[in-house]
Every structure is written in structure tokens, then in C-alpha cells.
Enzyme design. Structure first.
Site, PDB file in Angstrom:
ATOM      1  N   GLY A 363     -34.157  53.727 -20.548  1.00  0.00           N
ATOM      2  CA  GLY A 363     -34.688  52.533 -21.188  1.00  0.00           C
ATOM      3  C   GLY A 363     -33.605  51.743 -21.887  1.00  0.00           C
ATOM      4  O   GLY A 363     -32.669  51.246 -21.276  1.00  0.00           O
ATOM      5  N   GLU A 406     -38.220  50.047 -26.368  1.00  0.00           N
ATOM      6  CA  GLU A 406     -38.075  49.031 -27.412  1.00  0.00           C
ATOM      7  C   GLU A 406     -38.908  47.782 -27.089  1.00  0.00           C
ATOM      8  O   GLU A 406     -38.416  46.869 -26.449  1.00  0.00           O
ATOM      9  CB  GLU A 406     -36.598  48.665 -27.558  1.00  0.00           C
ATOM     10  CG  GLU A 406     -35.760  49.866 -27.921  1.00  0.00           C
ATOM     11  CD  GLU A 406     -34.288  49.534 -28.065  1.00  0.00           C
ATOM     12  OE1 GLU A 406     -33.925  48.376 -28.366  1.00  0.00           O
ATOM     13  OE2 GLU A 406     -33.473  50.436 -27.865  1.00  0.00           O
ATOM     14  N   MET A 472     -33.623  54.394 -35.274  1.00  0.00           N
ATOM     15  CA  MET A 472     -32.484  53.478 -35.133  1.00  0.00           C
ATOM     16  C   MET A 472     -32.271  52.671 -36.413  1.00  0.00           C
ATOM     17  O   MET A 472     -32.551  51.471 -36.490  1.00  0.00           O
ATOM     18  CB  MET A 472     -32.697  52.586 -33.916  1.00  0.00           C
ATOM     19  CG  MET A 472     -32.724  53.383 -32.620  1.00  0.00           C
ATOM     20  SD  MET A 472     -32.933  52.397 -31.113  1.00  0.00           S
ATOM     21  CE  MET A 472     -34.679  52.018 -31.182  1.00  0.00           C
ATOM     22  N   TYR A 474     -30.129  50.991 -37.986  1.00  0.00           N
ATOM     23  CA  TYR A 474     -28.989  50.083 -37.985  1.00  0.00           C
ATOM     24  C   TYR A 474     -29.436  48.802 -37.295  1.00  0.00           C
ATOM     25  O   TYR A 474     -30.561  48.703 -36.792  1.00  0.00           O
ATOM     26  CB  TYR A 474     -27.771  50.695 -37.282  1.00  0.00           C
ATOM     27  CG  TYR A 474     -28.068  51.487 -36.033  1.00  0.00           C
ATOM     28  CD1 TYR A 474     -28.373  50.847 -34.835  1.00  0.00           C
ATOM     29  CD2 TYR A 474     -28.049  52.884 -36.043  1.00  0.00           C
ATOM     30  CE1 TYR A 474     -28.648  51.557 -33.685  1.00  0.00           C
ATOM     31  CE2 TYR A 474     -28.326  53.610 -34.903  1.00  0.00           C
ATOM     32  CZ  TYR A 474     -28.621  52.943 -33.719  1.00  0.00           C
ATOM     33  OH  TYR A 474     -28.904  53.654 -32.575  1.00  0.00           O
ATOM     34  N   ASP A 475     -28.586  47.801 -37.298  1.00  0.00           N
ATOM     35  CA  ASP A 475     -28.922  46.489 -36.717  1.00  0.00           C
ATOM     36  C   ASP A 475     -30.113  45.820 -37.391  1.00  0.00           C
ATOM     37  O   ASP A 475     -30.856  45.085 -36.749  1.00  0.00           O
ATOM     38  CB  ASP A 475     -29.177  46.598 -35.212  1.00  0.00           C
ATOM     39  CG  ASP A 475     -27.925  46.914 -34.446  1.00  0.00           C
ATOM     40  OD1 ASP A 475     -26.856  46.438 -34.865  1.00  0.00           O
ATOM     41  OD2 ASP A 475     -27.997  47.649 -33.454  1.00  0.00           O
TER      42      ASP A 475
END
Length: 632
Positions: A363, A406, A472, A474-475
């Protein structure tokens, strides 16, 4: 789209965009033997006879992988070879390797390249290609060096079938007994090759074999391949994994796994496209010292197409030939070995570091669009993934599967409306198919805002089928907001002036725990890169900007190994470092901030941590070292 390589794009992990692969042709690699034995001697070489065998190695619906093998069955050397054949209309050769292939209409011609034209008596050479079209028809009207391909020797002889998947019994510290059901063949079975971790360790006439001289407490993978009376080999069986008894801890941490991490997971992503522009290979994990300090590797990415798992980049994954200087064990690949590329290098790395487990991740930002269709038939999706991950060519390389959707029932690159229970159904099907002996994990959003992505799917329900989540964290912030405000892309906690409530690690972890996800199934995410703006005059976070700061591969993002020297940290906010140099403003994690984050993760009772991705670290792996030391 990044300028680094056409296989790469950027995306948001926590709330928006990070690094994921765009790859080339996909193969759902099932070994499906096809027909035709062929071959003969050139009229100009009356003392030489030869056969050519065509095998369709895999089929993914809209294409297939084919292979021709020329075998010299005579007593003198074959100096060159040319195979000609016909394909049905609509079927053809796309890309080929180890031969020059041309065609006129549906008639195809393959000639040897300079280095593989000479074939000694009893020897064989092969070339392969990616086919286009359905691939359902066999090759017909074949000639080898201008004469009939069957050589007049074994007309119609087909390769033997695959033996049954072996079963293991009588496992001790140093031995294991293997048994399998017999293969079939129209002219009879001569013997069986037993392969351990992809290499032949014995040839036997019966359907049992006891492998001795093994190492205690070690993982092995076994397959079997039949050979008929014409000395043709058939497809390899399914793989059985064997773990010898005994062993012990050996690392002083007391958890018995030999990894030196005290039970805490330290996982890193390795990207298939990194072998191109970045020139980053599996060997770098060894030379940097990182391999000795990690527990798991996620190989990114496999694709999700048509509701199924497919190959991401076949060349990087299993076909790229490694020279000795870039190979983990210093041994160069040969043109005819059954597995090359990063998969074979991972196999070599695992042989050197037996504690490391490798998962194949499917993915990512670019390739998450296929999960919606997969959710319509979870069992079929799980079946396709299992068949690909457990393909006999590389079954021993992988210890499980990771999915990076996502985002379930939310918007990423595309918007998904599969419902809040779709992820739970998908993970349940994967666990049922992969069983308890394989790892099944997922990378998930860290959007802890009210009504955000975590609220839109049943992450607690899905967690029941998973070993852990890679959260996740981060970002959260970056130069997709071109004018700012500047903010750390991986804040550990909230702070006064944060641009978006809930966009931080602590809020995300707290929300997942509140949903019912056990802390031990949550891994904290670390980015081995920074995100930055340009046109910034303010040193502290919250300043305005004019756009994305310049980056090596893409504006607005840069590896830690570059930033530590080009723009050293000038401050810390919410557990993450930031740097203001000239008009550029960057945020990124350093060994010091990682140490603090690992302490926080341990205090929260998390299962460990993971990072994206290896190539952003220094050549001596200082960020991996900080994670390892912090988790211990």
C-alpha cells in the site's frame, strides 16, 4: 511527484504526506507451469542436439512472466541459439532479459546475447520476459536454430508437477525431518531436490529427508522440487518454516530472542526505490551497524491492484543483479540464479543476523487506492497476499505482512468510503489466512483530532487480529501549507500555538488507547528526515514562509544526514528539534530528541518504535543507535 525517481512520490503519514513508492510492473507470482518441451540440433551442427523449454512462471491476469530454457543434450558445444515461436493474437513479449527478442506480427524470435550463446554439452541457459495480454495460450510452432524444437527425443514431455508442501517433524536442536506428497509426471519421477533457504541441500529418491547439522534456536525454510526421468525440474513446492529447539538468550537482555532489545520492537522501513538514485542497498544496513540494533524490517512497497496484493517493482525486488562489492556477503549474483535483487540480499542479511524478522508492506500513500476494492472481498485479498508473500522463491525471506492503508473510511490521496468496519474485516481475513506463525501488522494514521481519521475506523476491533500498529506520528505539519506557520512535523505533545489540535503523538496514542487498542500493540513513529520552509525570518515556530525549502530530492523535505550539517538544530519544541539557517526553517529529530521520545514510549508501555526510513540516517546509523539505546 518527486524528482528523485519515477517510482517515488510524497505523502502525509500522520495527517497528510510522506514517502511512498510508485513502482513498475506487478506480478502475482504463482508458479504455473506451461507446456511445451522443445528443441533440436542445428542442421549445421549434426553432432549437437538441444531442447528448448517454455515455462509460464506467473500470471497476474493482464500479463505474465515467461521463460525459455535451451538445454544442450548433445556431445558438442552449441555456439549460438535462436528460438522462434508463435503467440496467439493479443499475446506478446513486453520487456525481456538475457536475450534479444523481436517479432513480426504474432511470430516471435529470440537470439542469444553475446555472453550466453555458447552452451556446453549437458548445460542450459535461460532467458525471461514479461508478457502482455492474457497469456492464456501456449507458444506454438517453435523452432530452435531453424529445426523442430522437440529434438525428436521426448515429444510432448511435460515438466513434473510441484510436490506437496513439506511437513516437519522430529525437530531437535540440530536436525529436522521433512516429508512431502509425491509429484506426478507423464514419464515418471526420478528424484527430488530439497532446498533450505532457497539452496539445494540434498537430492533424494524418496519423499522424506532428515536435515542434520543445523544450529540450535534458528529459523529455516524448506521447499522441495521434483525431477523427472528426462531430468526436467518442475515448480517448487510450498515452503515450511522450521525453528530448531535450544539456543537461548545470548544477548543479555533476558527475553530469550537474541536481539538485545529486551522485547521492545525497533523496526525500520526499507524502500525498494532506494536502490536507484539513493544507491542505498540492504548491505548498508550491515555496514552502518544498524542491522545489529533492529528487530524488524518492513520492505516497502508491494502494490494493491484489483483487490489483490501484487509486486511493486519486480526489478528491484527480485531481478536486479548485485556485484560483490554491493552484496551483503561479498558474493556477486550470477545470471542464472533463481532469486536476485533486494529479496536475495535480505535473505543474506537474515543469515548473518538471524534475529531480524522481515515483513512485506503493501500500500502506502500512492497505492492505497486498491484497499477499497480489497475490502469488498477480504478473503480473496488475503489469499492473494498469502500466495505472493509465501511464493516459494522467497517464502523464507518474509516473516509476515504489513498493510499501509491511507486511510480506511477516510481521505488520503483518494477518498475511501468502505465503512468503519472495513479495516477489521480485512485484518481478520489476513490473520485467518496467514495463521499464528506469521506476523500481521498495519501502519495507521496518527490524526488524533476530534472527528479525525482515528475516529472514522474501528482500530480497536482490527487490532484484535494484528500483532501491532505502526502509528505514523510524523508529517503532521509541512510546506504543503506554503505560507506556514512553521511547526515541527513530528511533535511529541501539544504546545501553545500548535496549528491543529490533536496533531501530535501523545494525543494520537491516547485516542487509540481510549478506543481499546492495547498499548503493547502501538509503536511510536520516528521520521529520519526533516520538513522545511523557506522565506522565514522568525527563529521560533509559528513564523510565516513563502514556500518549501529546497531539498535534495524534493522541495520541503531533506534527510537527517544532510540537515545535521547543512542546518544544525537551533532549538527544541514539543520534543522535536528545529533549525533556522538563513531564510530556511526545518524541523527534524536528532539523537537527543529520539532518546527522549523512546523514554516516553517506554513510560507509556508501548511495544516499541519504528522509523521511516533507513536511508535518511548517517552512514554509521546514529539515529538507529539512539532508538536502540533509548528502548533499552
Amino acid at each position: 511527484m518527486s524528482t528523485e525517481t519515477p517510482r517515488r512520490t510524497r505523502f502525509r503519514l500522520g495527517s497528510g504526506t510522506a514517502t511512498r513508492s510508485r513502482a513498475v510492473a506487478g506480478l502475482t507470482a504463482l508458479l504455473l507451469p506451461l507446456a511445451a518441451m522443445v528443441g533440436m540440433a542445428s542442421p549445421a551442427e549434426a553432432a549437437t542436439s538441444a531442447t528448448a523449454t517454455y515455462l509460464k512462471k506467473s500470471d497476474w491476469g493482464t500479463g505474465f512472466e515467461g521463460q525459455w530454457t535451451v538445454k544442450n543434450t548433445g556431445t558438442t558445444a552449441l555456439s549460438s541459439w535462436t528460438i522462434e515461436w508463435d503467440f496467439p493474437s493479443g499475446t506478446g513479449v513486453g520487456s525481456a532479459w538475457d536475450a534479444t527478442v523481436t517479432h513480426t506480427g504474432d511470430h516471435w524470435t529470440a537470439k542469444n546475447v553475446g555472453w550466453n550463446g555458447t552452451v556446453a554439452p549437458g548445460a542450459s541457459v535461460s532467458f525471461g520476459f514479461n508478457g502482455t495480454g492474457s497469456g492464456s495460450g501456449a507458444a506454438t510452432n517453435c523452432t530452435l536454430n531453424g529445426a523442430s524444437c522437440d529434438g525428436g527425443s521426448v515429444p510432448g514431455d511435460e515438466a513434473p508437477s510441484a510436490p506437496g508442501t513439506p511437513t516437519a517433524s522430529d525437530i531437535t536442536d540440530t536436525s529436522a525431518k521433512l516429508s512431502w506428497s509425491a509429484a506426478t509426471d507423464d514419464h515418471g519421477i526420478k528424484n527430488y531436490d530439497v532446498l533450505r533457504d532457497g539452496a539445494v541441500v540434498a537430492t533424494v529418491t524418496g519423499t522424506t529427508y532428515t536435515n542434520t547439522g543445523l544450529t540450535a534456536g534458528t529459523d529455516y525454510s524448506y521447499t522441495v522440487q521434483a525431477r523427472d526421468t528426462a531430468d526436467q525440474t518442475g515448480p517448487v513446492s510450498g515452503a515450511v518454516k522450521v525453528h530448531t529447539t535450544g539456543g537461548g538468550d545470548g544477548d543479555g537482555d533476558g527475553d530469550g530472542d537474541g536481539d538485545g532489545n529486551g522485547g521492545n520492537i525497533n523496526l525500520g522501513y526499507f524502500t525498494d526505490w532506494g536502490v536507484y538514485g539513493r544507491d542505498y542497498h540492504v548491505k548498508n544496513l550491515d555496514t552502518s551497524g544498524s542491522a545489529a540494533k533492529i528487530t524488524h524490517i518492513n520492505y516497502a512497497f508491494g502494490n494493491v491492484q484489483g483487490g489483490k496484493c501484487t509486486i511493486g517493482d519486480s526489478y528491484a525486488d527480485y531481478d536486479m543483479a548485485y556485484t560483490a562489492d554491493k552484496s551483503v556477503d561479498g558474493v556477486a549474483d550470477t545470471w542464472d540464479q533463481p532469486l536476485r535483487g533486494s529479496f536475495n540480499q535480505l535473505r543474506k542479511l537474515k543469515a548473518k543476523y538471524p534475529n531480524i524478522k522481515v515483513l512485506w508492506s503493501f500500500g502506502g500513500w500512492t497505492w492505497s487506492g486498491g484497499f477499497g476494492q480489497a475490502a469488498q472481498n477480504p478473503a480473496a485479498f488475503a489469499e492473494s497476499c498469502y500466495n505472493l508473500v509465501e511464493d516459494p522463491r522467497w517464502a523464507d525471506v518474509f516473516d509476515g505482512i504489513d498493510i499501509d492503508w491511507e486511510y480506511p473510511n477516510a481521505c488520503g490521496l483518494t477518498c475511501d468510503t468502505s465503512g468503519p468496519d472495513a479495516l477489521k474485516k480485512l485484518t481478520s481475513a489476513l490473520r485467518t489466512k496467514f495463521g499464528s506463525n506469521n506476523l500481521v501488522t498495519a501502519a495507521i494514521t496518527a490524526d488524533g483530532s476530534a472527528g479525525g481519521k482515528i475516529d472514522l475506523a474501528d482500530y480497536a476491533g482490527a487490532a484484535q487480529s494484528l500483532d501491532w500498529y505502526n502509528v505514523m506520528t510524523y508529517d503532521f505539519f509541512g510546506a504543503w501549507d506554503a505560507k506556514g506557520p512553521t511547526a515541527p512535523h513530528s511533535p511529541l505533545n501539544s504546545y501553545s500555538g500548535i496549528p491543529q489540535d490533536g496533531f501530535n503523538s501523545a494525543d494520537a496514542i491516547a485516542k487509540l488507547k481510549a478506543q481499546g487498542v492495547p498499548a503493547s500493540k502501538l509503536l511510536l513513529g520516528i521520521g529520519f528526515y526533516g520538513r522545511g520552509w523557506t522565506g522565514v525570518t522568525q527563529d521560533a515556530p509559528g513564523g510565516t514562509a513563502t514556500g518549501a525549502a529546497p531539498g535534495t530530492y524534493e522541495a520541503g523535505i531533506e534527510d537527517y544526514k544532510v540537515l545535521k550539517n547543512s542546518c544544525p538544530a537551533t532549538g527544541t519544541i514539543a520534543g522535536t528539534a528545529y533549525a533556522h539557517c538563513g531564510t530556511n526553517w526545518w524541523s527534524y529529530d536528532t539523537p537527543a530528541t529520539i532518546t527522549s521520545k523512546m523514554a516516553w514510549a517506554k513510560n507509556q508501555g508501548l511495544g516499541g518504535a519504528f522509523f521511516w526510513e533507513f536511508s535518511g540516517d548517517t552512514s554509521n546509523g546514529e539515529l538507529v543507535s539512539a532508538m536502540h539505546n533509548g528502548l533499552n
